[in-house]
Design a protein around this motif. Structure first.
Motif, short mmCIF file in Angstrom:
data_model
loop_
_atom_site.label_atom_id
_atom_site.label_comp_id
_atom_site.label_asym_id
_atom_site.label_seq_id
_atom_site.Cartn_x
_atom_site.Cartn_y
_atom_site.Cartn_z
N GLY A 1 8.84 19.73 -4.18
CA GLY A 1 8.62 18.38 -3.93
C GLY A 1 9.89 17.75 -3.72
N ALA A 2 9.73 16.43 -3.18
CA ALA A 2 10.86 15.48 -2.98
C ALA A 2 10.40 14.11 -3.27
CB ALA A 2 10.96 15.60 -1.47
N ALA A 3 11.45 13.41 -3.93
CA ALA A 3 11.23 12.10 -4.45
C ALA A 3 12.27 11.20 -3.99
CB ALA A 3 11.36 12.16 -5.78
N HIS A 4 11.96 9.97 -3.68
CA HIS A 4 12.99 8.87 -3.41
C HIS A 4 12.96 7.92 -4.53
CE1 HIS A 4 13.03 4.44 -2.06
NE2 HIS A 4 14.36 5.08 -1.83
N ALA A 5 14.08 8.03 -5.26
CA ALA A 5 14.43 7.42 -6.80
C ALA A 5 15.49 6.10 -6.52
CB ALA A 5 14.64 8.47 -7.73
#
Length: 254
Positions: free
Chosen positions: A123-127
């Motif tokens: 997974g990859a997230a923009h936080a």
């Protein structure tokens, strides 16, 4: 021609991944380097070439998947790349399919890459601060679990983002976090009158650990202060520059 610089996390050893900056691209001017942001005013052909280079540097031959990021807590699962005009408005993406390079764009916000090696789920997230306090990492973890991941096996890395020394916020910002949880005050240091310095990286790492992620690595790289390596929205804004570049973090299954 300079090579694409890839920063890797020890926590994700054995997983195809990389946090990229501005080195190794073809863009010029204020966005000089490896700008991958289609929302910038950069030459579209330069952006396309930079995206090709970024993907090939991390997962040669894989198909790049990116989102229309909106600072939300929304996560989506993907089985094939989206058409450009059909990219979902979301800020995290997960998959269990080989051959996809999940990409998250940032320019001070925290990119988070996650993997359950045993389950074969990434997974990859923009936080940014909105997504972080809204629970974008929690959403990512929960969606990974629907694909067979288990949070006690997931490893996560928080990539280059704006550091506390560079991230001045006002009292209203501080109150938003303190009202959500008084313990959040520990992520703020006193600044000039009526202002604080916010540690976004530490807050995101805390949210991951609180969600049950046992292996969390924070790379400690400041996008604002390291102009030669990273793009920074806040730095460009402080300088009154007309545009800013975006860097990319990529993870996938080969």
């Amino acid at each position: 021609m300079s090579e694409v610089e890839i920063v890797r996390a020890r926590a994700l050893d054995g997983v195809d991944h990389g946090f990229l900056g501005r080195r190794g691209g073809v863009s010029t001017g204020v966005v000089a380097g490896l700008n991958v942001g289609t929302g910038s005013t950069d030459d579209p052909s330069a952006i396309a070439e930079n995206r090709r280079r970024a993907g090939d540097a991390v997962l040669p031959g894989a198909r790049l998947v990116t989102l229309y990021q909106v600072h939300s807590a929304d996560a989506v699962a993907v089985i094939e790349p989206f058409e450009e005009r059909l990219r979902p408005r979301a800020d995290a993406v997960v998959t269990d399919r080989p051959g996809l390079a999940l990409g998250i764009l940032t320019a001070d916000c925290a990119p988070v890459l996650l993997a359950d090696r045993e389950a074969g789920v990434v997974g990859a997230a923009h936080a940014g601060w909105k997504g972080a306090i809204g629970g974008v990492t929690d959403s990512t973890i929960a969606l990974m679990e629907t694909l067979g991941a288990r949070r006690e096996r997931i490893a996560a890395a928080v990539g280059p983002c704006i550091a506390r020394a560079s991230y001045e916020v006002d009292d209203g910002f501080f109150r938003r976090f303190a009202d959500a949880d008084p313990a959040n005050e520990r992520f703020f240091a006193d600044g000039r009158a009526g202002h604080f310095q916010f540690d976004l990286e530490a807050y995101v790492a805390h949210r991951l650990a609180s969600a049950g992620i046992r292996t969390v690595e924070a790379l400690g790289l400041d996008t604002y202060s390291d102009e030669s390596r990273f793009y920074s929205f806040r730095r460009a804004t402080h300088r009154g520059e007309p545009d800013y570049g975006r860097q990319i973090a990529i993870i996938g299954i080969s």
